[in-house]
Write an enzyme that holds these catalytic residues in place. Structure first.
Site, PDB file in Angstrom:
ATOM      1  CD  GLU A 146      29.966  34.031  51.823  1.00 62.30           C
ATOM      2  OE1 GLU A 146      30.319  33.175  52.744  1.00 62.30           O
ATOM      3  OE2 GLU A 146      30.867  34.350  50.770  1.00 62.30           O
ATOM      4  CG  ASP A 173      24.798  34.768  50.079  1.00 60.91           C
ATOM      5  OD1 ASP A 173      24.168  34.639  51.033  1.00 60.91           O
ATOM      6  OD2 ASP A 173      25.618  34.025  49.800  1.00 60.91           O
ATOM      7  CD  GLU A 209      33.202  38.425  47.336  1.00 58.82           C
ATOM      8  OE1 GLU A 209      33.364  37.310  47.093  1.00 58.82           O
ATOM      9  OE2 GLU A 209      32.515  38.953  48.339  1.00 58.82           O
TER      10      GLU A 209
HETATM   11  O1  G3I Z   1      48.869  37.225  53.790  1.00 58.97           O
HETATM   12  C1  G3I Z   1      48.975  36.312  54.809  1.00 58.97           C
HETATM   13  C2  G3I Z   1      50.247  35.774  54.993  1.00 58.97           C
HETATM   14  O2  G3I Z   1      51.215  36.522  55.365  1.00 58.97           O
HETATM   15  C3  G3I Z   1      50.112  34.462  55.852  1.00 58.97           C
HETATM   16  O3  G3I Z   1      51.451  33.619  55.869  1.00 58.97           O
HETATM   17  C4  G3I Z   1      49.096  33.686  55.344  1.00 58.97           C
HETATM   18  C5  G3I Z   1      48.868  32.370  56.406  1.00 58.97           C
HETATM   19  O4  G3I Z   1      48.508  32.916  57.578  1.00 58.97           O
HETATM   20  O5  G3I Z   1      47.845  34.169  55.372  1.00 58.97           O
HETATM   21  C6  G3I Z   1      47.790  35.190  54.501  1.00 58.97           C
HETATM   22  O6  G3I Z   1      46.544  35.826  54.571  1.00 58.97           O
HETATM   23  C7  G3I Z   1      45.529  35.139  54.100  1.00 58.97           C
HETATM   24  C8  G3I Z   1      44.770  36.045  53.155  1.00 58.97           C
HETATM   25  O7  G3I Z   1      43.824  35.470  52.377  1.00 58.97           O
HETATM   26  C9  G3I Z   1      45.854  36.671  51.964  1.00 58.97           C
HETATM   27  O8  G3I Z   1      46.081  35.296  51.266  1.00 58.97           O
HETATM   28  C10 G3I Z   1      44.612  34.725  55.153  1.00 58.97           C
HETATM   29  O9  G3I Z   1      45.280  33.647  56.025  1.00 58.97           O
HETATM   30  C11 G3I Z   1      43.129  34.214  54.591  1.00 58.97           C
HETATM   31  O10 G3I Z   1      42.212  33.643  55.420  1.00 58.97           O
HETATM   32  C12 G3I Z   1      42.673  35.136  53.485  1.00 58.97           C
HETATM   33  O11 G3I Z   1      41.553  34.494  52.848  1.00 58.97           O
HETATM   34  C13 G3I Z   1      40.748  35.367  52.178  1.00 58.97           C
HETATM   35  C14 G3I Z   1      39.172  34.671  52.402  1.00 58.97           C
HETATM   36  O12 G3I Z   1      38.112  35.467  51.851  1.00 58.97           O
HETATM   37  C15 G3I Z   1      39.049  34.685  54.069  1.00 58.97           C
HETATM   38  O13 G3I Z   1      38.938  36.202  54.529  1.00 58.97           O
HETATM   39  C16 G3I Z   1      40.906  35.636  50.729  1.00 58.97           C
HETATM   40  O14 G3I Z   1      41.909  36.322  50.593  1.00 58.97           O
HETATM   41  C17 G3I Z   1      39.577  36.131  49.963  1.00 58.97           C
HETATM   42  O15 G3I Z   1      39.982  36.275  48.700  1.00 58.97           O
HETATM   43  C18 G3I Z   1      38.199  35.495  50.439  1.00 58.97           C
HETATM   44  O16 G3I Z   1      37.280  36.206  49.920  1.00 58.97           O
HETATM   45  C19 G3I Z   1      36.033  35.803  49.961  1.00 58.97           C
HETATM   46  C20 G3I Z   1      35.075  36.810  50.222  1.00 58.97           C
HETATM   47  O17 G3I Z   1      35.269  37.537  51.554  1.00 58.97           O
HETATM   48  C21 G3I Z   1      33.541  36.289  50.243  1.00 58.97           C
HETATM   49  N1  G3I Z   1      33.329  35.634  49.175  1.00 58.97           N
HETATM   50  C22 G3I Z   1      34.222  34.478  48.734  1.00 58.97           C
HETATM   51  C23 G3I Z   1      35.633  34.894  48.605  1.00 58.97           C
HETATM   52  C24 G3I Z   1      36.570  33.820  48.389  1.00 58.97           C
HETATM   53  O18 G3I Z   1      36.665  32.693  49.521  1.00 58.97           O
END
Ligand code: G3I
Length: 358
Positions: A156, A201, A264
């Site tokens: 991105e 992206d 994605e």
């Molecule tokens: O699993 C932990 C949990 O144990 C904890 O209690 C909780 C609170 O801290 O966090 C949980 O982890 C989270 C994880 O997703 C799993 O749910 C992380 O905080 C959270 O930051 C993470 O978010 C991910 C996000 O990117 C940021 O990295 C999403 O899963 C993921 O689907 C999302 O993916 C992005 C792509 O990388 C880029 N394109 C957009 C896409 C959607 O936003």
């Protein structure tokens, strides 16, 4: 990230000329295997927690030939214990081991992203910042060298509206917007001479200016000999947008000659906004129409450019769109399988497209 929502035509207009009228029923009988049908790898994103779910494992083994680390190879996980503490790899190592043990390709995301990592490096001197950045890429990319078939090297990089590149800590501290991107690819290539390095992206199918900026950047990097090996089209689809934009983007992107990863894919039937006049069959039909547009256009690419086709999760409940940190849309049903691993209507569309029937 997510797309804007277009205003849906009223049901009367849809009934009169509804391009989504025919929603194929879900398949009956044994579920076809997408990985056996498609002429390219079929992937899904996962967290290591999914590996503890026997139903997830069974469906993944039946359907997938590639896995993407959804978040546990991003700075937010690897650097979770803060500056100066050891990098965390236990979760991605589990995913890598599962992929290896089940003959699946490992795809990793993401080395450098505007939205993560600043707190870790921000207080360092310029020279320590550069060293910290380079060391991080070397350590993380190097750990999976020989297994990771590809990386989202930079994620991105283009501004939300497509007007140039994002300003971020990496552009501010590493000599500019193009400079940090080039550095990311070069340092990753030094750490793993074989993995395919992608620029990834979203909204590239919906925002012409963003598409142009993205493809111009790719072309510029290629012309400078930067080791960019592929284009990542996230494909978070807006099923209320006109059908055809996915195919249009793929046609434009294919002209650069690089492998293209649908990285994605999801296609939520949730409507952002107060009133949703669509019926359930109309929503499912919209999902089918957009998945068909993307899947058929991907099939039309030259084989050398068909890097892989990845959904952002395997089953509906696995999707970020249903989670708090995502969109918190319980009605999204954005993927090929439901909570019980049964095919959603759009699955048959993918089966038909990937088997050349549609
Ligand atoms: O699993 C932990 C949990 O144990 C904890 O209690 C909780 C609170 O801290 O966090 C949980 O982890 C989270 C994880 O997703 C799993 O749910 C992380 O905080 C959270 O930051 C993470 O978010 C991910 C996000 O990117 C940021 O990295 C999403 O899963 C993921 O689907 C999302 O993916 C992005 C792509 O990388 C880029 N394109 C957009 C896409 C959607 O936003």
């Amino acid at each position: 990230m997510f797309t804007r929502r277009s205003v849906l035509a009223t049901p009367v207009a849809l009934a009169a000329c509804n391009p989504f009228a025919s929603a194929e029923p879900a398949p009956s009988g044994p579920i076809p295997s997408l990985k056996d049908i498609a002429p390219f790898p079929i992937g899904a994103a996962l967290s290591s927690a999914h590996l503890d779910d026997p139903d997830w494992r069974a469906l993944a083994k039946q359907q997938l030939s590639q896995l993407t680390t959804e978040w546990e190879l991003k700075m937010e996980y690897v650097l979770q214990d803060g500056p100066g503490t050891p990098y965390r790899f236990e979760a991605p190592d589990r995913i890598a081991a599962f992929a290896r043990d089940n003959n699946m390709r490992l795809y990793c995301t993401t080395l450098v992203w505007y939205s993560q990592g600043a707190s870790w490096l921000n207080d360092l001197s310029d020279s320590d910042f550069r060293k910290g950045f380079d060391d991080y890429i070397a350590a993380v990319t190097g750990r999976y060298a020989g297994q990771a078939v590809g990386w989202d090297c930079v994620n991105e990089a283009v501004a939300e509206d497509g007007d140039g590149l994002r300003d971020c800590i990496w552009s501010q501290r590493l000599g500019g917007k193009e400079a940090y991107i080039e550095r990311s690819f070069e340092k990753a290539r030094e750490a793993d001479p074989d993995t395919v390095l992608f620029l990834n992206d979203y909204n590239l199918e919906y925002l012409p200016r963003k598409r142009r900026t993205f493809l111009n950047l790719v072309e510029k990097l290629m012309s400078r000999g930067v080791p960019i090996g592929g284009i990542g089209n996230q494909a978070h689809l807006d099923i209320e947008a006109p059908v055809g934009s996915s195919a249009a983007f793929l046609r434009d992107a294919a002209s650069l000659g690089l492998p293209i990863h649908v990285s994605e894919l999801d296609f939520p039937k949730h409507h952002e906004g107060l009133i949703d006049t669509r019926t359930e069959p109309q929503k499912r039909a919209q999902q089918i129409a957009h998945v068909r547009d993307l899947a058929e256009a991907y099939m039309a690419l030259p084989a050398a450019q068909q890097f892989g086709f990845t959904t952002w999760g395997l089953r509906d409940p696995d999707s970020w769109l249903l989670r708090e940190e995502g969109k918190n849309w319980p009605d999204a049903s954005p993927l090929f399988f439901d909570a019980q691993s049964r095919p959603n209507p759009a699955f048959q569309t993918a089966v038909d497209a990937f088997s050349g029937k549609s």
